[in-house]
Design a protein around this motif. Structure first.
Motif, PDB file in Angstrom:
ATOM      1  N   LYS A  18       1.995  -5.535  -7.512  1.00 50.63           N
ATOM      2  CA  LYS A  18       1.286  -4.776  -8.553  1.00 50.63           C
ATOM      3  C   LYS A  18      -0.147  -4.386  -8.214  1.00 50.63           C
ATOM      4  N   GLY A  19      -0.844  -5.417  -7.620  1.00 51.35           N
ATOM      5  CA  GLY A  19      -2.180  -5.227  -7.145  1.00 51.35           C
ATOM      6  C   GLY A  19      -2.213  -4.291  -6.140  1.00 51.35           C
ATOM      7  N   GLN A  20      -1.182  -4.075  -5.165  1.00 51.11           N
ATOM      8  CA  GLN A  20      -1.096  -2.856  -4.398  1.00 51.11           C
ATOM      9  C   GLN A  20      -0.948  -1.634  -4.865  1.00 51.11           C
ATOM     10  N   LEU A  21       0.085  -1.576  -5.791  1.00 53.00           N
ATOM     11  CA  LEU A  21       0.347  -0.225  -6.547  1.00 53.00           C
ATOM     12  C   LEU A  21      -0.876   0.453  -7.327  1.00 53.00           C
ATOM     13  N   ILE A  22      -1.711  -0.799  -7.789  1.00 55.64           N
ATOM     14  CA  ILE A  22      -2.819  -0.289  -8.737  1.00 55.64           C
ATOM     15  C   ILE A  22      -3.594   0.322  -7.553  1.00 55.64           C
ATOM     16  N   ALA A  23      -3.965  -0.574  -6.386  1.00 56.78           N
ATOM     17  CA  ALA A  23      -5.110  -0.188  -5.654  1.00 56.78           C
ATOM     18  C   ALA A  23      -4.741   1.190  -4.701  1.00 56.78           C
ATOM     19  N   GLY A  24      -3.279   1.302  -4.506  1.00 49.74           N
ATOM     20  CA  GLY A  24      -3.033   2.634  -3.843  1.00 49.74           C
ATOM     21  C   GLY A  24      -3.135   3.750  -4.662  1.00 49.74           C
ATOM     22  N   ALA A  25      -2.575   3.596  -5.936  1.00 41.84           N
ATOM     23  CA  ALA A  25      -2.679   4.832  -6.864  1.00 41.84           C
ATOM     24  C   ALA A  25      -4.252   5.135  -7.170  1.00 41.84           C
ATOM     25  N   THR A  26      -4.857   4.223  -7.280  1.00 43.92           N
ATOM     26  CA  THR A  26      -6.511   4.692  -7.675  1.00 43.92           C
ATOM     27  C   THR A  26      -6.824   5.335  -6.462  1.00 43.92           C
TER      28      THR A  26
END
Length: 64
Positions: A18-26
Motif C-alpha cells: 500500500k505504501g508503494q502504491l501511495i508513493a507511486g501514484a503520488t
C-alpha cells in the motif's frame, strides 16, 4: 488538490505494498501533472472479493 482513489480486492495487500502504491501514484501526478505532493491525497479501498466481478462473472479468486 489531486485525489487518487485506488481500489483493490481484499486479497492480503500488505502495508508495504500500500505504501508503494501511495508513493507511486503520488509521484505519477507530480511528474505528469506537476502537482504538489503535499496536497495530493491517495485513498486505497479494499473491496471484498465476493463484491468484485470480471468478464460478467463474480470473481472468486484465490481468497483463503
Amino acid at each position: 488538490m489531486p485525489y487518487i482513489n485506488i481500489r483493490v480486492t481484499d486479497e492480503e495487500v500488505t502495508a508495504e505494498q500500500k505504501g508503494q502504491l501511495i508513493a507511486g501514484a503520488t509521484q505519477l501526478v507530480v511528474d505528469v501533472l506537476k502537482k504538489n505532493p503535499q496536497t495530493t491525497h491517495v485513498v486505497i479501498d479494499e473491496v471484498p472479493i465476493e463484491n468484485w466481478g470480471v468478464n460478467g462473472k463474480q470473481y472468486l479468486g484465490a481468497k483463503k
